[in-house]
Design an enzyme around this catalytic site. Sequence first.
Site, PDB file in Angstrom:
ATOM      1  N   ALA A 128      75.384 102.784 115.571  1.00 29.91           N
ATOM      2  CA  ALA A 128      75.509 101.806 114.776  1.00 29.91           C
ATOM      3  C   ALA A 128      75.108 101.881 113.481  1.00 29.91           C
ATOM      4  CB  ALA A 128      74.643 100.390 115.140  1.00 29.91           C
ATOM      5  N   ASN A 194      68.033 102.533 119.912  1.00 26.36           N
ATOM      6  CA  ASN A 194      69.079 103.498 119.596  1.00 26.36           C
ATOM      7  C   ASN A 194      69.226 104.087 118.099  1.00 26.36           C
ATOM      8  OD1 ASN A 194      69.923 103.689 122.157  1.00 26.36           O
ATOM      9  ND2 ASN A 194      71.399 102.276 122.315  1.00 26.36           N
ATOM     10  N   HIS A 224      70.589  97.261 109.324  1.00 29.60           N
ATOM     11  CA  HIS A 224      69.760  98.741 109.313  1.00 29.60           C
ATOM     12  C   HIS A 224      69.756  99.321 107.721  1.00 29.60           C
ATOM     13  CE1 HIS A 224      70.764  98.100 113.556  1.00 29.60           C
ATOM     14  NE2 HIS A 224      71.826  98.114 113.362  1.00 29.60           N
TER      15      HIS A 224
END
EC number: 1.4.1.21
Length: 271
Positions: A128, A194, A224
């Site tokens: 991601a 992750n 993020h």
Amino acid sequence: MRNAHAPVDVAMIGFGAIGAAVYRAVEHDAALRVAHVIVPEHQCDAVRGALGERVDVVSSVDALAYRPQFALECAGHGALVDHVVPLLRAGTDCAVASIGALSDLALLDALSEAADEGGATLTLLSGAIGGVDALAAAKQGGLDEVQYIGRKPPLGWLGTPAEALCDLRAMTAEQTIFEGSARDAARLYPKNANVAATVALAGVGLDATKVRLIADPAVTRNVHRVVARGAFGEMSIEMSGKPLPDNPKTSALTAFSAIRALRNRASHCVI
């Protein structure tokens, strides 16, 4: 050496939201052939019903009719031990999405040893987050600091230790729910680990990578951010990811990175 005109024979481990999205994307790709899917025993009948006879659906590596050329894991952390380790040991190259599990040093060592024993390659998917290639390249010249900041809507942290820190259903301002190392983030927030683990393994490691996790009622997507500095200079990358249309908890980019890994495997020119 693989026949240049033959499709790459692929085993997929897992057939949840990511696995199904990947399969749909490559189902008609002449350079790839998903010939095997490994899922838990209780899912086999449903997956067979969805895929038909063209795919061998089994519940273990031992049940495979033959060894595939390449395996893609998108099933969760337990699949690394149960399926990826034996495939690597048998000589099958593997790409994995469950990077958060690699905060467990024993598991990382087991995967590395299996790959060495089988002469296989283990590829960690970027998932991601973007910029992993730049971070890994910057590592070659030396990194001084790497930080990952993960920001989610408050309800995205339900079922985590954040519930003991604040009322996630009634927040009006952002609150930091974790600050520490990537290894501790993976231990305390395993379902959200992750990206932090990927950044850490590409850069300065799980213990030196600084992580900050935030519950923020002002955002509607998972955000993020990676900040790094070193001999290369400085970098800052921020991504606001959309989920898969049929699963709001799963990053679309994670599925796209898995699709890219398969197509790179079949390609003679890779970027």
